[in-house]
Design a protein around this motif. Sequence first.
Motif, PDB file in Angstrom:
ATOM      1  N   GLY A  61       0.046  -1.380   0.205  1.00  0.00           N
ATOM      2  CA  GLY A  61       0.418   0.044   0.130  1.00  0.00           C
ATOM      3  C   GLY A  61       0.953   1.511  -0.073  1.00  0.00           C
ATOM      4  O   GLY A  61       2.251   1.288  -0.187  1.00  0.00           O
ATOM      5  N   TYR A  67      -3.707   1.872   6.206  1.00  0.00           N
ATOM      6  CA  TYR A  67      -3.768   0.458   5.328  1.00  0.00           C
ATOM      7  C   TYR A  67      -2.887  -0.638   5.171  1.00  0.00           C
ATOM      8  O   TYR A  67      -2.799  -1.584   4.170  1.00  0.00           O
ATOM      9  CB  TYR A  67      -4.941   0.563   4.456  1.00  0.00           C
ATOM     10  CG  TYR A  67      -6.207   0.192   5.064  1.00  0.00           C
ATOM     11  CD1 TYR A  67      -6.953  -0.015   5.904  1.00  0.00           C
ATOM     12  CD2 TYR A  67      -6.950   2.008   4.328  1.00  0.00           C
ATOM     13  CE1 TYR A  67      -8.116   0.481   5.826  1.00  0.00           C
ATOM     14  CE2 TYR A  67      -8.116   1.827   4.676  1.00  0.00           C
ATOM     15  CZ  TYR A  67      -8.822   1.458   5.367  1.00  0.00           C
ATOM     16  OH  TYR A  67     -10.347   1.671   6.247  1.00  0.00           O
ATOM     17  N   SER A  77      -5.289  -2.553  -0.095  1.00  0.00           N
ATOM     18  CA  SER A  77      -4.677  -0.976   0.493  1.00  0.00           C
ATOM     19  C   SER A  77      -4.642   0.255   0.121  1.00  0.00           C
ATOM     20  O   SER A  77      -4.070   1.390   0.543  1.00  0.00           O
ATOM     21  CB  SER A  77      -3.350  -1.671   0.922  1.00  0.00           C
ATOM     22  OG  SER A  77      -2.954  -1.727  -0.515  1.00  0.00           O
ATOM     23  N   VAL A  78      -5.229   0.293  -0.950  1.00  0.00           N
ATOM     24  CA  VAL A  78      -5.555   1.714  -1.657  1.00  0.00           C
ATOM     25  C   VAL A  78      -6.314   2.189  -2.338  1.00  0.00           C
ATOM     26  O   VAL A  78      -6.972   0.727  -2.887  1.00  0.00           O
ATOM     27  CB  VAL A  78      -4.584   2.157  -2.674  1.00  0.00           C
ATOM     28  CG1 VAL A  78      -4.230   3.080  -3.644  1.00  0.00           C
ATOM     29  CG2 VAL A  78      -2.906   1.787  -2.000  1.00  0.00           C
ATOM     30  N   ASP A 165      -4.680  -3.656  -5.006  1.00  0.00           N
ATOM     31  CA  ASP A 165      -3.831  -3.698  -4.470  1.00  0.00           C
ATOM     32  C   ASP A 165      -2.523  -2.943  -5.459  1.00  0.00           C
ATOM     33  O   ASP A 165      -2.505  -3.666  -6.728  1.00  0.00           O
ATOM     34  CB  ASP A 165      -3.349  -5.307  -4.571  1.00  0.00           C
ATOM     35  CG  ASP A 165      -2.121  -5.516  -3.997  1.00  0.00           C
ATOM     36  OD1 ASP A 165      -2.489  -5.327  -2.782  1.00  0.00           O
ATOM     37  OD2 ASP A 165      -2.554  -7.119  -4.399  1.00  0.00           O
TER      38      ASP A 165
END
Length: 188
Positions: A61, A67, A77-78, A165
């Motif tokens: 990330g 995250y 995560s993004v 991701d």
Amino acid sequence: MTTDEHVAAPDGLPCRTDVEIVLLLASPRHRYEGRPADGALPADPSVPELRDRVEVRAGLGIVGDRYFAARAHVHASVTVVGIEGLEHVARSVGAPVDPAATRRNVVLRGADVEALRGAPFALDSGDGVVRFRGYRPANPCAWMDHEVAPGAFRGMRGRAGVRCDPESDGVLVVGPATLWTAHPVPLG
């Protein structure tokens, strides 16, 4: 960033769209915890959340974000969102929408971000290509009515962005960028 139309496309991503990275957010902590009526947790004034530049790490990330390397957020995560969708929400609720209040990491202008679900894509803001894979929608939550604008929770459905991701390391910078995709993406 180069505006040269002859820049080589990343492998498997031949379609180029000129976009703008409007906002980058890396928050070291969750601020929307508990009940929305209790209000958001305050930001840590020693660590700015809005950034001109963020470092991205493959499979982990954005460095410094809540995250980053969080197992519960594998493939999420993004979060990338399109400013055009947020502008639509603002018109529909009759109130301004602060993109930072949505807590999305990357805000783009110029492409239909919702079309990136389930697809590989890359962003290049001048410091090299950063590859991502879009996964699921970034569904809005009840916090949006409290922190963004009344009606934003419903208005953001289908416009709240995509959870991604990162598949390569790199840097993203606010400003002009290139979005690379496998198939043409509609304009935002």
